[in-house]
Design a protein around this motif. Structure first.
Motif, PDB file in Angstrom:
ATOM      1  N   THR A  27       0.875  -1.166   0.000  1.00 36.94           N
ATOM      2  CA  THR A  27       0.000   0.000   0.000  1.00 36.94           C
ATOM      3  C   THR A  27       0.915   1.220   0.000  1.00 36.94           C
ATOM      4  O   THR A  27       1.989   1.189   0.608  1.00 36.94           O
ATOM      5  N   TYR A  28       0.522   2.266  -0.704  1.00 40.67           N
ATOM      6  CA  TYR A  28       1.405   3.431  -0.827  1.00 40.67           C
ATOM      7  C   TYR A  28       0.607   4.722  -0.813  1.00 40.67           C
ATOM      8  O   TYR A  28      -0.558   4.772  -1.213  1.00 40.67           O
ATOM      9  N   THR A  29       1.267   5.767  -0.340  1.00 44.67           N
ATOM     10  CA  THR A  29       0.740   7.130  -0.394  1.00 44.67           C
ATOM     11  C   THR A  29       1.885   8.035  -0.833  1.00 44.67           C
ATOM     12  O   THR A  29       2.957   8.018  -0.209  1.00 44.67           O
ATOM     13  N   CYS A  30       1.701   8.809  -1.900  1.00 42.69           N
ATOM     14  CA  CYS A  30       2.776   9.617  -2.469  1.00 42.69           C
ATOM     15  C   CYS A  30       2.378  11.092  -2.538  1.00 42.69           C
ATOM     16  O   CYS A  30       1.201  11.424  -2.716  1.00 42.69           O
ATOM     17  N   SER A  31       3.388  11.959  -2.449  1.00 42.06           N
ATOM     18  CA  SER A  31       3.150  13.400  -2.595  1.00 42.06           C
ATOM     19  C   SER A  31       4.376  14.048  -3.222  1.00 42.06           C
ATOM     20  O   SER A  31       5.515  13.603  -3.003  1.00 42.06           O
ATOM     21  N   LEU A  32       4.145  15.096  -4.012  1.00 41.20           N
ATOM     22  CA  LEU A  32       5.238  15.814  -4.648  1.00 41.20           C
ATOM     23  C   LEU A  32       5.988  16.657  -3.624  1.00 41.20           C
ATOM     24  O   LEU A  32       5.406  17.223  -2.706  1.00 41.20           O
ATOM     25  N   GLN A  33       7.318  16.735  -3.811  1.00 48.49           N
ATOM     26  CA  GLN A  33       8.197  17.451  -2.878  1.00 48.49           C
ATOM     27  C   GLN A  33       9.055  18.469  -3.634  1.00 48.49           C
ATOM     28  O   GLN A  33       9.238  18.383  -4.841  1.00 48.49           O
ATOM     29  N   GLN A  34       9.629  19.410  -2.896  1.00 46.19           N
ATOM     30  CA  GLN A  34      10.645  20.334  -3.407  1.00 46.19           C
ATOM     31  C   GLN A  34      10.239  20.963  -4.741  1.00 46.19           C
ATOM     32  O   GLN A  34      10.860  20.742  -5.781  1.00 46.19           O
ATOM     33  N   GLY A  35       9.191  21.739  -4.695  1.00 43.99           N
ATOM     34  CA  GLY A  35       8.787  22.417  -5.922  1.00 43.99           C
ATOM     35  C   GLY A  35       8.358  21.472  -7.020  1.00 43.99           C
ATOM     36  O   GLY A  35       8.538  21.757  -8.198  1.00 43.99           O
ATOM     37  N   GLN A  36       7.814  20.325  -6.633  1.00 37.40           N
ATOM     38  CA  GLN A  36       7.272  19.330  -7.571  1.00 37.40           C
ATOM     39  C   GLN A  36       8.333  18.735  -8.496  1.00 37.40           C
ATOM     40  O   GLN A  36       8.048  18.360  -9.624  1.00 37.40           O
ATOM     41  N   GLN A  37       9.548  18.599  -7.984  1.00 35.56           N
ATOM     42  CA  GLN A  37      10.599  17.947  -8.757  1.00 35.56           C
ATOM     43  C   GLN A  37      10.876  16.516  -8.264  1.00 35.56           C
ATOM     44  O   GLN A  37      11.508  15.742  -8.958  1.00 35.56           O
ATOM     45  N   ARG A  38      10.406  16.224  -7.077  1.00 36.78           N
ATOM     46  CA  ARG A  38      10.639  14.907  -6.489  1.00 36.78           C
ATOM     47  C   ARG A  38       9.324  14.380  -5.925  1.00 36.78           C
ATOM     48  O   ARG A  38       8.436  15.129  -5.530  1.00 36.78           O
ATOM     49  N   LEU A  39       9.241  13.055  -5.872  1.00 39.28           N
ATOM     50  CA  LEU A  39       8.051  12.394  -5.360  1.00 39.28           C
ATOM     51  C   LEU A  39       8.450  11.550  -4.157  1.00 39.28           C
ATOM     52  O   LEU A  39       9.364  10.718  -4.242  1.00 39.28           O
TER      53      LEU A  39
END
Length: 279
Positions: free
Chosen positions: A37-49
């Motif tokens: 099971t996973y939950t993801c979010s964009l990081q650092q100005g949407q350059q990393r996930l």
């Protein structure tokens, strides 16, 4: 170091933002009985996930091929084991356990005669009653107790090996369940395959220089474009190194394990016993 990572990927990560990314879901391992099971979010100005995972796995505690190795180890331990089974006090305790488990000896009476058998008499009695009920439904749960009692009566190597065989037989019918959380960060690689992928951002670790190469890739068979697959993979950048004495880094599992959203597993594992495992 980045050159090495790029060489392993066979491509260079793009700084361009992907059109979309995995957010949350559940995936099923196609080679083994496990899920993510996973939950993801964009990081650092949407350059990393960044993704948080929980991996749940079910596996057999033992394989049939393990028996010979266990018997070989038991033969080596037999001379020392004979000394332990020559202790009348210990063997009386084994007899008491078997008698209580089979119902031939009263649990209360056994506790009076052997007060050291339990630090908490109430909990011990509760557990022994549960064992009695299990033994009625499945007498094989007492095979190890019976093997121990036989060893006490006749401490031969043959009887000692029967203890190992009884334990192995139970392990063949035992399934271990584990649940492990972990987190990974991904970068978008536009020229990975035909449509790009979110690939783990990783540095070599340990004596083997293990690099995580896992990735999220969009399921091209899904016309909605909403579903993703996760492919778990790692590589040893120092295959000539050693993890432990006698264990080469070249033995590190570098295969791909596909987790798919639409192909769940339902294997008949014949689990009579369940154990929860930390790994």
């Amino acid at each position: 170091m980045r050159t090495l990572i790029a060489w392993l990927f066979g491509l260079v990560a793009s700084s361009t933002l992907a059109a979309d990314y995995p957010t949350t879901g559940m995936l099923y391992n196609q080679q083994e009985d496990s899920s993510l099971t996973y939950t993801c979010s964009l990081q650092q100005g949407q350059q990393r996930l960044r993704c948080e995972f929980i991996q749940t796995a079910v596996r057999k505690k033992a394989k049939a091929a393990d028996l010979e190795k266990r018997l070989e180890e038991a033969r080596k331990n037999y001379p020392d084991a004979v000394k332990e089974f020559s202790d009348p006090k210990e063997c009386n305790m084994v007899g008491a356990w078997l008698g209580m488990a089979t119902g031939q000896i009263s649990i209360d009476a056994a506790l009076i005669r052997n007060p050291s058998i339990a630090t908490d008499a109430a909990k011990f009695k509760e557990g022994m009653i549960r064992l009695q009920e299990d033994a009625k439904a499945n007498p094989s749960v007492l095979d190890t107790f019976r093997a121990l009692a036989s060893m006490c009566d006749h401490p031969t190597e043959e009887n000692y090996l029967k203890i190992t065989m009884a334990g192995h037989e139970k392990d063949l019918r035992t399934c271990q369940v584990s649940s492990n959380p972990f987190a990974q960060e991904f970068v978008w690689v536009s020229d990975f395959g035909n449509s790009g992928a979110w690939v783990v951002s990783s540095q070599p670790e340990g004596q083997c220089g293990v690099v995580q190469l896992s990735r999220f890739e969009k399921d091209q068979s899904d016309t909605s474009g909403l579903f993703w697959r996760y492919v778990a993979r790692k590589a040893a950048t120092n295959p000539s190194g050693t993890v432990l004495p006698g264990l080469s880094c070249s033995a590190v599992d570098q295969g791909e394990y596909v987790y798919d959203w639409k192909k769940s597993r339902s294997d008949h594992m014949q689990c009579e016993f369940i154990e929860f495992s930390p790994i």
